[in-house]
Design a protein around this motif. Sequence first.
Motif, mmCIF file in Angstrom:
data_model
loop_
_atom_site.group_PDB
_atom_site.id
_atom_site.type_symbol
_atom_site.label_atom_id
_atom_site.label_comp_id
_atom_site.label_asym_id
_atom_site.label_seq_id
_atom_site.Cartn_x
_atom_site.Cartn_y
_atom_site.Cartn_z
ATOM 1 N N PRO A 5 0.833 -1.206 0.000
ATOM 2 C CA PRO A 5 0.000 0.000 0.000
ATOM 3 C C PRO A 5 0.865 1.253 0.000
ATOM 4 C CG PRO A 5 0.017 -1.026 2.175
ATOM 5 C CD PRO A 5 0.699 -1.982 1.240
ATOM 6 N N LEU A 6 0.395 2.269 -0.692
ATOM 7 C CA LEU A 6 1.083 3.555 -0.681
ATOM 8 C C LEU A 6 0.467 4.414 0.411
ATOM 9 C CD1 LEU A 6 3.099 5.586 -1.833
ATOM 10 C CD2 LEU A 6 1.334 6.306 -3.462
ATOM 11 N N ILE A 7 1.294 4.854 1.338
ATOM 12 C CA ILE A 7 0.837 5.632 2.488
ATOM 13 C C ILE A 7 1.340 7.068 2.361
ATOM 14 C CG2 ILE A 7 0.848 5.846 5.003
ATOM 15 C CD1 ILE A 7 1.438 2.839 5.134
ATOM 16 N N LEU A 8 0.416 8.003 2.291
ATOM 17 C CA LEU A 8 0.746 9.429 2.268
ATOM 18 C C LEU A 8 0.830 9.927 3.704
ATOM 19 C CD1 LEU A 8 1.041 12.296 1.076
ATOM 20 C CD2 LEU A 8 -1.466 12.363 0.869
ATOM 21 N N ILE A 9 1.950 10.570 4.044
ATOM 22 C CA ILE A 9 2.165 11.080 5.389
ATOM 23 C C ILE A 9 2.256 12.605 5.342
ATOM 24 C CG2 ILE A 9 3.684 11.047 7.408
ATOM 25 C CD1 ILE A 9 4.703 8.306 6.450
ATOM 26 N N THR A 10 1.518 13.256 6.229
ATOM 27 C CA THR A 10 1.520 14.714 6.270
ATOM 28 C C THR A 10 1.308 15.164 7.711
ATOM 29 O OG1 THR A 10 0.596 16.710 5.232
ATOM 30 C CG2 THR A 10 -0.954 14.936 5.790
ATOM 31 N N ASN A 11 1.262 16.468 7.933
ATOM 32 C CA ASN A 11 1.000 17.006 9.271
ATOM 33 C C ASN A 11 0.704 18.491 9.177
ATOM 34 O OD1 ASN A 11 3.492 18.250 8.898
ATOM 35 N ND2 ASN A 11 4.337 17.634 10.868
ATOM 36 N N ASP A 12 0.626 19.157 10.342
ATOM 37 C CA ASP A 12 0.504 20.617 10.315
ATOM 38 C C ASP A 12 1.619 21.309 11.099
ATOM 39 O OD1 ASP A 12 -0.178 20.375 12.997
ATOM 40 O OD2 ASP A 12 -2.111 21.383 12.826
ATOM 41 N N ASP A 13 2.479 20.531 11.737
ATOM 42 C CA ASP A 13 3.577 21.114 12.517
ATOM 43 C C ASP A 13 4.832 21.352 11.681
ATOM 44 O OD1 ASP A 13 2.390 21.281 15.144
ATOM 45 O OD2 ASP A 13 2.417 19.097 15.177
ATOM 46 N N GLY A 14 4.830 20.899 10.446
ATOM 47 C CA GLY A 14 5.982 21.098 9.580
ATOM 48 C C GLY A 14 6.798 19.832 9.394
ATOM 49 N N ILE A 15 7.495 19.761 8.284
ATOM 50 C CA ILE A 15 8.184 18.538 7.889
ATOM 51 C C ILE A 15 9.304 18.152 8.844
ATOM 52 C CG2 ILE A 15 9.879 19.657 6.373
ATOM 53 C CD1 ILE A 15 9.280 17.273 4.381
ATOM 54 N N ASN A 16 9.833 19.097 9.599
ATOM 55 C CA ASN A 16 10.924 18.796 10.528
ATOM 56 C C ASN A 16 10.448 18.451 11.937
ATOM 57 O OD1 ASN A 16 13.257 19.305 8.785
ATOM 58 N ND2 ASN A 16 12.553 21.425 8.786
ATOM 59 N N ALA A 17 9.149 18.474 12.171
ATOM 60 C CA ALA A 17 8.633 18.238 13.514
ATOM 61 C C ALA A 17 8.913 16.806 13.968
ATOM 62 C CB ALA A 17 7.127 18.509 13.556
ATOM 63 N N PRO A 18 9.274 16.619 15.231
ATOM 64 C CA PRO A 18 9.517 15.270 15.749
ATOM 65 C C PRO A 18 8.321 14.336 15.586
ATOM 66 C CG PRO A 18 10.402 16.897 17.265
ATOM 67 C CD PRO A 18 9.634 17.659 16.227
ATOM 68 N N GLY A 19 7.099 14.884 15.649
ATOM 69 C CA GLY A 19 5.916 14.043 15.509
ATOM 70 C C GLY A 19 5.829 13.351 14.162
ATOM 71 N N ILE A 20 6.092 14.081 13.084
ATOM 72 C CA ILE A 20 6.012 13.453 11.769
ATOM 73 C C ILE A 20 7.199 12.535 11.523
ATOM 74 C CG2 ILE A 20 7.191 15.246 10.403
ATOM 75 C CD1 ILE A 20 5.067 14.791 8.222
ATOM 76 N N ARG A 21 8.361 12.871 12.118
ATOM 77 C CA ARG A 21 9.511 11.965 11.968
ATOM 78 C C ARG A 21 9.209 10.626 12.649
ATOM 79 N NH1 ARG A 21 10.780 14.376 7.850
ATOM 80 N NH2 ARG A 21 12.209 12.620 7.660
ATOM 81 N N THR A 22 8.519 10.675 13.787
ATOM 82 C CA THR A 22 8.113 9.439 14.460
ATOM 83 C C THR A 22 7.113 8.676 13.608
ATOM 84 O OG1 THR A 22 8.448 10.436 16.641
ATOM 85 C CG2 THR A 22 7.043 8.484 16.538
ATOM 86 N N LEU A 23 6.135 9.390 13.047
ATOM 87 C CA LEU A 23 5.111 8.748 12.227
ATOM 88 C C LEU A 23 5.725 8.066 11.015
ATOM 89 C CD1 LEU A 23 2.077 8.256 11.992
ATOM 90 C CD2 LEU A 23 1.880 10.419 10.742
ATOM 91 N N ILE A 24 6.712 8.695 10.401
ATOM 92 C CA ILE A 24 7.406 8.098 9.251
ATOM 93 C C ILE A 24 8.048 6.780 9.647
ATOM 94 C CG2 ILE A 24 9.378 8.377 7.689
ATOM 95 C CD1 ILE A 24 8.690 11.431 7.720
#
Length: 258
Positions: A5-24
């Motif tokens: 499956p292709l999973i699109l990952i996004t957020n609102d805190d910005g690409i450098n935020a620790p939250g999205i790095r964890t999600l990745i």
Amino acid sequence: MIKKPLILITNDDGINAPGIRTLISIMKPLGDIIVVAPDSPQSGMGHAITLDATLYAEEHKFNHATHREYSCSGTPADCVKLAIRQLADRKPDLCVSGINHGSNSSINVIYSGTMSAAIEAGIEGIPAIGFSLLNYKWNADFGACKEYVKIITENVLTHGLPDGVVLNVNIPDIQKHEIKGVKICRQARANWVEEFDKRINPQGKDYYWLTGKFVNLDEGDDTDEWALANNYVSVVPVQFDLTAHHYIDNLKRWNFKV
């Protein structure tokens, strides 16, 4: 050969935020991923989209990653639109947004850029989940929520979601052993009681600073606020059809003759 499956990952805190790095890091074993996120924090943007400015997307290579990542000059909803229409090689099978630094429970879902990104994916017919941790700090510890993010995502990949339904997931800011489990909830009736602090700048002009407090008006034990206060991960199915279906018949009895 079965395609991942292709999973699109996004957020609102910005690409450098620790939250999205964890999600990745959580999503990598679950499928192929593409990341399209704002180039700067976009919290509280709701479902704003860019109409009168140029959109930019810049590709990045973080730690020699093999997947593609882009920072976008627009809003979270812009990121999803651009990913689907331009940047992804195929339509994503899932969109995950977050992990947000801070709560998106109850009324906060209306203002949330995190949830608006997920809702935008839902509008496009893509199953979507917004994840939030109840800690606003940049250096928040996301360790305790990793397994819950993973298992909720795996369930959506297995079972799918109905058209028009997106999951809003909030995780209490406590240690892993303190989390009691997952509660399927409704959105609590709660809101912000807001005030504007009037001030004067050095040039003598008035300006206003938004303040206020969060008030939970809902005493139910089936709400997201109750679940979070009692150390559960809250999962609320939300929809972007804002029609008050229960009131349609009442309106039909009004007299609209002119």
